[in-house]
Design an enzyme around this catalytic site. Structure first.
Site, PDB file in Angstrom:
ATOM      1  N   CYS A 288       0.788  -1.239   0.000  1.00 52.47           N
ATOM      2  CA  CYS A 288       0.000   0.000   0.000  1.00 52.47           C
ATOM      3  C   CYS A 288       0.820   1.290   0.000  1.00 52.47           C
ATOM      4  CB  CYS A 288      -1.011   0.025   1.148  1.00 52.47           C
ATOM      5  SG  CYS A 288      -2.226  -1.289   1.055  1.00 52.47           S
ATOM      6  N   ASP A 289       2.130   1.211  -0.178  1.00 51.19           N
ATOM      7  CA  ASP A 289       2.927   2.439  -0.253  1.00 51.19           C
ATOM      8  C   ASP A 289       4.207   2.210  -1.060  1.00 51.19           C
ATOM      9  OD1 ASP A 289       3.333   5.142   0.168  1.00 51.19           O
ATOM     10  OD2 ASP A 289       4.280   4.878   2.119  1.00 51.19           O
ATOM     11  N   ILE A 290       4.053   1.527  -2.202  1.00 55.03           N
ATOM     12  CA  ILE A 290       5.205   1.351  -3.081  1.00 55.03           C
ATOM     13  C   ILE A 290       5.530   2.711  -3.687  1.00 55.03           C
ATOM     14  CG2 ILE A 290       5.993   0.297  -5.250  1.00 55.03           C
ATOM     15  CD1 ILE A 290       5.906  -1.677  -2.918  1.00 55.03           C
TER      16      ILE A 290
ATOM     17  N   ASN B 141      10.621   3.809  -0.835  1.00 53.92           N
ATOM     18  CA  ASN B 141      10.393   2.566  -0.097  1.00 53.92           C
ATOM     19  C   ASN B 141      11.014   1.360  -0.796  1.00 53.92           C
ATOM     20  OD1 ASN B 141       9.119   3.833   1.984  1.00 53.92           O
ATOM     21  ND2 ASN B 141       7.065   3.409   1.249  1.00 53.92           N
TER      22      ASN B 141
END
Length: 172
Positions: free
Chosen positions: A99-101, A105
Site C-alpha cells: 500500500c505504499d510502493i 520505499n
C-alpha cells in the site's frame, strides 16, 4: 539490524502494530522483501508507548535518490521492476498488500531490489483496513472513504510500481 521508531501518529499506529506487524514477522524470507524481525513498544513518558519495528539491516541505495541523481539506466529500471514484482507477488501470496510502493520505499542493493517500510501495509483478511499510501502514487480513482477489496489493493501496489518505473526511466 535496523530499528524504526514510530514517533508521530503513534496512537493510531499502535493498534496496527499489534495486529499487523506480529503477522509480518511470520512472512517467510524473500530476497526482494526486507525481513521484519520484531515489533513492539517502548515505554514512554507519562505512560505513553512508542511503537518500534526491527528489520534486517540492508546496505543499499534509496531508489528515490538514485532517480534524482539519474543513476538508473533503462535496463536497471527493467530489473528493478522485475524484482519488485517478485517481492509483491510474495507479499500478496502471504496475505499482505504493501500500500505504499514508491521510490523511497525501495532499496537497490548489490543483490537486487528490496521492498522496505510496511507502515501502511494491510492484511488481506482485514476487511476494514483501507490502507493508505503516498498520494502521488495512488490511482486517480482512489477514495479514502471506501474500503477496497484485495484486488484493488493489489492494483494499488502495481499502479504505484508503474509510476515508480516511469520516474526511473524519465528521471521525473
Amino acid at each position: 539490524r535496523a530499528i524504526k521508531l514510530v514517533v508521530s501518529d503513534r496512537h493510531s499506529t499502535l493498534e496496527r502494530l499489534k495486529k499487523e506487524y506480529r503477522h509480518l514477522v511470520q512472512i517467510p524470507d524473500h530476497p526482494n522483501v526486507v525481513k521484519v524481525l520484531d515489533a513492539d513498544v517502548l515505554p514512554g513518558s507519562k505512560g505513553s508507548q512508542i511503537p518500534f519495528m526491527v528489520f534486517e539491516y540492508v546496505e543499499g541505495a534509496d531508489v528515490g535518490d538514485m532517480i534524482l541523481q539519474r543513476l538508473l539506466a533503462p535496463e536497471d529500471a527493467l530489473e528493478l521492476g522485475k524484482q519488485v514484482i517478485e517481492g509483491l507477488v510474495h507479499l500478496h501470496h502471504e496475505g499482505f498488500h504493501h500500500c505504499d510502493i514508491k521510490p523511497r520505499n525501495l532499496l537497490w542493493t548489490q543483490k537486487g531490489a528490496k521492498i522496505i517500510d510496511f507502515n501502511v501495509s494491510v492484511r488481506a483478511d482485514d476487511k476494514e483496513a483501507r490502507g493508505g499510501g503516498s498520494r502521488r502514487y495512488l490511482p486517480p480513482d482512489f477514495d479514502p472513504e471506501v474500503t477496497p477489496h484485495n484486488g484493488e489493493r493489489a492494483d494499488r501496489d502495481l499502479y504505484a510500481l508503474g509510476l515508480t518505473l516511469y520516474e526511473a526511466l524519465t528521471w521525473r
